[in-house]
Design an enzyme around this catalytic site. Structure first.
Site, mmCIF file in Angstrom:
data_model
loop_
_atom_site.group_PDB
_atom_site.id
_atom_site.type_symbol
_atom_site.label_atom_id
_atom_site.label_comp_id
_atom_site.label_asym_id
_atom_site.label_seq_id
_atom_site.Cartn_x
_atom_site.Cartn_y
_atom_site.Cartn_z
ATOM 1 N N GLU A 348 29.417 -63.691 13.851
ATOM 2 C CA GLU A 348 28.532 -64.364 12.890
ATOM 3 C C GLU A 348 29.164 -65.649 12.394
ATOM 4 O OE1 GLU A 348 26.839 -65.667 9.094
ATOM 5 O OE2 GLU A 348 28.881 -65.016 9.421
ATOM 6 N N ASP A 377 24.829 -59.975 3.446
ATOM 7 C CA ASP A 377 25.948 -60.875 3.785
ATOM 8 C C ASP A 377 26.219 -61.874 2.668
ATOM 9 O OD1 ASP A 377 27.999 -62.097 5.148
ATOM 10 O OD2 ASP A 377 26.693 -63.303 6.427
#
Ligand SMILES: *[C@@H]1O[C@H](CO)[C@@H](O)[C@H](O)[C@H]1NC(C)=O
Ligand SMILES: [Zn+2]
Length: 489
Positions: A348, A377
């Protein structure tokens, strides 16, 4: 989380409103009155149905927060990060952590535990040092930025040019920039507004002939620690080294520069880019009673991290609540109609690579396969609620679901989402999704720095986040209707 994603989302929402609402009619279709686009006109039966989930939601929450699962999420997260440390894309530690999580997921008796390949960049940090050499010697703690090239061996010694903004830099001629180390010292506004200096500083400076860039760390608060993160070279620019330095040093350099003090810096970086690496997204399921491989509800966070700190906050917490939500539901004997699938994304941090690979691999049948996407997140501090992205009908349904979270005091609903980078591969195209809102005012104090450790994570708050995650995913997965969507192809 990147600023342009929020813009993209807004655009999608606007386009979504212009098009007619297309309900996902694969499963139990229902009728909505769309005459007034911004208000909710849910059928009474659906409103009543959502309310019937209150007892089960309360049971899930109390089991995780006060019952036999209390403290388990923090314990599992600490074992993960204490065993493997940081998990940079392309690193052996990330791959070992993936294997470890797979084994633990199987021990938890989750279903269809497996990985799916995703090619990720393989950038490595080498020896890094920066020192102010004139007018006095001072060590400048720094962190090279993901994809940054290194300096030649022995480093470079160059004069300093410091500016506060790109706008200020525009007025400076290439003659003045050539051969200099450019220091960007933007004031913190918000992550979304300020991060552009980190991601583009090197390209902007290189076009005018700079030999390197140093950037004020993208954080509102500092005790002398640099924060790393990704950056991109624009096509065609000469790649120059780029690193973040501390807020304190950056501001001092800017003050001195404005007073006319001549400064030189010795910068040495051995950072380098290796061949791309095949990593893996880590996946487990709680298979639905009625639908198995269609109308799946995704819960997700990323397992990779930067290489400083141990990635307990970014995004160990989000990954763990996604995994443990399934574990706890399974242990409680709760199995919804639709499959809940936990995905722990890889790669990511370097640019949402795990999500992209997954999207590409699941493209053909995606409208049937996916019902809803959750992602955490932006911290797992005390939860506040969920922020949502999707069409008006979907938002109306989801708003009612969030109201069920009153025993957690987490009933805030906002739209569009302000988080959810990996799931933006879908939400930016009209799939419905949500991101975990939490009291993350201090998130960027620790973000991408050595401070990202278990000390930031509170066991009780992690329980609450896991409970919110499990309860919300359960209701979405068990409803008689799937969540409407307007997907742009
Ligand atoms: C996944 O990647 C590994 C390593 O490159 C490779 O051996 C394997 O065949 C790949 N699996 C699939 C399904 O592509
Ligand atoms: Zn993250």
């Amino acid at each position: 989380m990147e600023a342009y994603r929020k813009l993209l989302l807004l655009l999608v929402l606007l386009l979504g409103r212009a098009s007619t609402s297309v309900l996902d009619n694969r499963i139990d279709q229902f009728e909505l009155d769309n005459s007034s686009e911004n208000s909710c006109n849910l059928p009474d039966t659906l409103l009543q149905e959502i309310k019937t989930y209150q007892p089960i939601v309360n049971k899930i929450i109390s089991g995780i927060v006060d019952g036999q699962f209390a403290g388990k999420t923090w314990e599992s997260l600490s074992q993960l990060v204490d065993t493997f440390g940081a998990r940079l894309a392309g690193s052996e530690q990330l791959e070992k952590a993936i294997d470890y999580v797979l084994d633990r997921m199987k021990e938890d008796q989750l279903e269809n535990v497996h990985t799916e390949n995703a090619t990720v960049p393989h950038w490595v940090r080498g020896y890094e040092s920066a020192q102010l050499v004139t007018p006095f010697k001072k060590n400048l703690p720094l962190l090279g930025l993901g994809t940054s090239v290194g300096t030649p061996r022995g480093g470079i010694i160059a004069d300093v040019l410091a500016v506060e903004s790109f706008k200020e830099f525009e007025s400076i001629t290439p003659d003045q920039v050539k051969g200099k180390i450019v220091v960007f010292v933007p004031q913190w506004e918000s992550y979304g507004k300020t991060v552009v200096y980190r991601s583009k500083g090197a390209s902007v400076a290189s076009k005018k002939g700079a030999v390197a860039t140093l950037i004020r760390s993208v954080t509102p608060f500092s005790i002398g620690s640099p924060h790393t993160g990704g950056q991109n070279y624009e096509e065609g620019v000469k790649k120059i080294p780029s690193a973040c330095i501390t807020v304190e040093d950056a501001e001092m350099i800017l003050r001195k520069y404005r007073r006319g003090d001549q400064m030189t810096i010795h910068l040495e970086m051995e950072d380098r880019n290796l061949e791309p690496f095949v990593s893996r997204n880590t996946i487990a399921e709680l298979v639905g009673t009625k639908y198995t491989n269609s109308s799946v509800v995704i819960v997700s966070g990323h397992l990779d991290s930067w290489d400083v700190g141990v990635g307990a906050m970014d995004d160990g917490g989000g990954a763990l609540i996604s995994w443990k939500a399934l574990t706890f539901l399974k242990a409680m004997g709760l199995r919804p109609k639709r499959t809940i699938r936990a995905i722990l994304w890889t790669g990511e941090e370097e640019g949402l690579w795990g999500g992209r690979a997954y999207k590409d691999a699941h493209k053909t049948n995606e409208k049937e396969e996916f019902n809803f996407f959750f992602e955490s997140d932006i911290g797992t501090f005390e939860p506040r609620g969920l922020d949502f992205s999707g069409n008006n009908d979907a938002g109306c349904i989801f708003r009612e679901i969030v109201k069920l979270m009153s025993s957690l005091n987490a009933t805030d609903f906002e739209t569009p989402t302000d988080g959810g980078p990996d799931i933006s591969h879908w939400t930016s195209r009209g799939f419905p999704g949500a991101s975990l809102m939490n009291k993350n005012e201090k998130y960027f104090w620790f973000h991408h720095s050595a401070g990202d450790s278990m000390a930031v994570e509170d066991p009780k708050n992690l329980d609450k986040c896991a409970a919110l995650w499990a309860a919300a995913a359960y209701v979405v997965a068990d409803l008689s209707v799937s969540i409407p969507k307007d997907v742009i192809d």
